[in-house]
Design a protein around this motif. Sequence first.
Motif, PDB file in Angstrom:
ATOM      1  N   ILE A 352     -41.290 -10.767   7.427  1.00  0.00           N
ATOM      2  CA  ILE A 352     -41.581 -10.970   6.003  1.00  0.00           C
ATOM      3  C   ILE A 352     -43.062 -10.745   5.731  1.00  0.00           C
ATOM      4  CG2 ILE A 352     -41.640 -12.702   4.161  1.00  0.00           C
ATOM      5  CD1 ILE A 352     -39.128 -13.939   5.485  1.00  0.00           C
ATOM      6  N   ALA A 353     -43.917 -11.215   6.632  1.00  0.00           N
ATOM      7  CA  ALA A 353     -45.358 -11.027   6.455  1.00  0.00           C
ATOM      8  C   ALA A 353     -45.752  -9.563   6.579  1.00  0.00           C
ATOM      9  CB  ALA A 353     -46.121 -11.868   7.482  1.00  0.00           C
ATOM     10  N   ALA A 354     -45.063  -8.814   7.457  1.00  0.00           N
ATOM     11  CA  ALA A 354     -45.431  -7.420   7.709  1.00  0.00           C
ATOM     12  C   ALA A 354     -44.886  -6.461   6.664  1.00  0.00           C
ATOM     13  CB  ALA A 354     -44.943  -6.995   9.094  1.00  0.00           C
ATOM     14  N   MET A 355     -43.794  -6.808   5.977  1.00  0.00           N
ATOM     15  CA  MET A 355     -43.192  -5.879   5.013  1.00  0.00           C
ATOM     16  C   MET A 355     -44.008  -5.841   3.721  1.00  0.00           C
ATOM     17  SD  MET A 355     -39.766  -7.945   3.699  1.00  0.00           S
ATOM     18  CE  MET A 355     -39.135  -8.297   5.325  1.00  0.00           C
ATOM     19  N   ARG A 356     -44.163  -4.650   3.179  1.00  0.00           N
ATOM     20  CA  ARG A 356     -44.905  -4.494   1.919  1.00  0.00           C
ATOM     21  C   ARG A 356     -44.011  -4.779   0.722  1.00  0.00           C
ATOM     22  NH1 ARG A 356     -48.353   0.998   1.962  1.00  0.00           N
ATOM     23  NH2 ARG A 356     -49.135  -0.005   0.078  1.00  0.00           N
ATOM     24  N   ASP A 357     -42.749  -4.408   0.814  1.00  0.00           N
ATOM     25  CA  ASP A 357     -41.831  -4.562  -0.313  1.00  0.00           C
ATOM     26  C   ASP A 357     -40.967  -5.802  -0.096  1.00  0.00           C
ATOM     27  OD1 ASP A 357     -40.218  -4.305  -2.492  1.00  0.00           O
ATOM     28  OD2 ASP A 357     -39.282  -2.415  -1.878  1.00  0.00           O
ATOM     29  N   LYS A 358     -41.408  -6.945  -0.619  1.00  0.00           N
ATOM     30  CA  LYS A 358     -40.665  -8.198  -0.442  1.00  0.00           C
ATOM     31  C   LYS A 358     -39.357  -8.180  -1.224  1.00  0.00           C
ATOM     32  CE  LYS A 358     -43.968 -10.298   1.977  1.00  0.00           C
ATOM     33  NZ  LYS A 358     -44.971  -9.229   2.092  1.00  0.00           N
ATOM     34  N   LEU A 359     -39.267  -7.317  -2.241  1.00  0.00           N
ATOM     35  CA  LEU A 359     -38.044  -7.258  -3.031  1.00  0.00           C
ATOM     36  C   LEU A 359     -36.922  -6.538  -2.295  1.00  0.00           C
ATOM     37  CD1 LEU A 359     -39.539  -6.489  -6.553  1.00  0.00           C
ATOM     38  CD2 LEU A 359     -38.875  -8.693  -5.590  1.00  0.00           C
ATOM     39  N   ALA A 360     -37.243  -5.906  -1.186  1.00  0.00           N
ATOM     40  CA  ALA A 360     -36.225  -5.274  -0.332  1.00  0.00           C
ATOM     41  C   ALA A 360     -36.063  -6.072   0.957  1.00  0.00           C
ATOM     42  CB  ALA A 360     -36.605  -3.837  -0.027  1.00  0.00           C
ATOM     43  N   ALA A 361     -36.222  -7.388   0.872  1.00  0.00           N
ATOM     44  CA  ALA A 361     -36.241  -8.233   2.071  1.00  0.00           C
ATOM     45  C   ALA A 361     -34.955  -8.147   2.875  1.00  0.00           C
ATOM     46  CB  ALA A 361     -36.516  -9.685   1.681  1.00  0.00           C
ATOM     47  N   ALA A 362     -33.807  -8.143   2.198  1.00  0.00           N
ATOM     48  CA  ALA A 362     -32.531  -8.128   2.926  1.00  0.00           C
ATOM     49  C   ALA A 362     -32.364  -6.818   3.682  1.00  0.00           C
ATOM     50  CB  ALA A 362     -31.364  -8.336   1.965  1.00  0.00           C
ATOM     51  N   ARG A 363     -32.704  -5.690   3.039  1.00  0.00           N
ATOM     52  CA  ARG A 363     -32.628  -4.396   3.726  1.00  0.00           C
ATOM     53  C   ARG A 363     -33.584  -4.368   4.912  1.00  0.00           C
ATOM     54  NH1 ARG A 363     -35.142   0.810   2.994  1.00  0.00           N
ATOM     55  NH2 ARG A 363     -36.968  -0.468   2.561  1.00  0.00           N
ATOM     56  N   ASN A 364     -34.815  -4.820   4.700  1.00  0.00           N
ATOM     57  CA  ASN A 364     -35.829  -4.777   5.743  1.00  0.00           C
ATOM     58  C   ASN A 364     -35.436  -5.630   6.944  1.00  0.00           C
ATOM     59  OD1 ASN A 364     -37.379  -3.097   4.156  1.00  0.00           O
ATOM     60  ND2 ASN A 364     -38.679  -4.725   3.375  1.00  0.00           N
TER      61      ASN A 364
END
Length: 421
Positions: A352-364
């Motif tokens: 979660i900290a590393a992803m830029r797009d938090k709105l795509a959290a489930a996909r990421n």
Amino acid sequence: MSATTSATVGRTTPTRVGPAFIAIYALAMFGIWMAINLPASVTLALRISEIDPDGKTTSYSIAAGVGTLTAVLANPFFGRLSDRTRSRFGRRRPWIAIGMVGTTVGAAVIGLSNSFPMLLLGWVLMQAFVNAAIAATLAIVADRVPEAQQGIVGSLSGAASAASLVIGVFFIQAFPTSILAQIGLPVAVALVFAAALIAVFKDDTPAEEPLPPFGAKEFFGSFFISPRREPDFAWLLLSLFLISAAWGVVSTYTVYLLQDVIRVPEGDLGNVITLVYVVPGIIAFIVGPLAGWIGDRLGRRKPLLAASAVIGGVGMAVIAWSTDVPTFLIGVTLVTGVAAGIMMGTYIAFGIAAMRDKLAAARNLGVINIAITLPFSLIPFVAPVLLTVGGGTANYFALVLFGGALAICGALPLLGVRNAR
């Protein structure tokens, strides 16, 4: 529990979650994992033995391979759909509900099937829909839990997975002759706890704005992260893949290592296998939440994941030079207990900290699942080459050291993670 609006999802800092929410979240993860872990480990094999006793080994290999592929693809795909959902009930709760209904249908097909093709259909349904529920449930950590609690709450998924199999075995013992009970009761537990989570997660909100139609680009984008756009996340994926390779070697070849290297007598093999799975499982159950808590306290996940890589490599070296059960058990505990526990207690919050797009959290988080799971599918194809090194008998020493080297190399990509600690 404070409400948020769809206009602010992913942009405001969530308020702290209380013990009741955390407990229900943990129970929901426990139930969902038990619904799939028990058949994956025990019930499916028993059911195939009933339906196809003569060809059970081939049939089980097919079912296991197809099931793993389904899970790997379904998790990020349904995660992508969850991220895009604009239902008035939110974007996570509908997919938890859909996932559990589909899992129930798949379990019923397996329990009632009288042919392998029908059983395989049920297994594909179970794997697909349970991963829809898993993807949506994991994303709640990014949606609802503040960063200071993401480590401990995220780690509960790994702890719940470890506990689910240990406790789920009691269903096998209680109903030794009823496949319907063995596969149905864990699903019933999952339904109850998932419903409780849906009930308490009242501030689940829909996706922020209308999105482009779900076409081929969106579909294939479910499984791919651009290293150019998401460099930190891409380096993390590579690290998790390499660390998981050691875990994959041990999990795949434990029985053969005990038979061919440690030379455990046939009469003792069952007890030793149980010991080798239960002890590391208990350690992982303890280490995972502890690692999550430490990460929350320090505000840093990178050192923990690097430690997981090194410990996994050391454990593989211990296994490679093992000549007796106690030494082998120490090595396996380091790999699948300590190292895997730290990784499972850290990766969600770190992701979660590393992803830029938090709105795509489930996909990421679904793509992270691919990185962790893929080595388990690839190791059986790579291993035969390593086992033939030097000629003569199977070279397990080379295989195990190869897995250990990959694990230690898993610490190196973390140097490329710049904006997440």
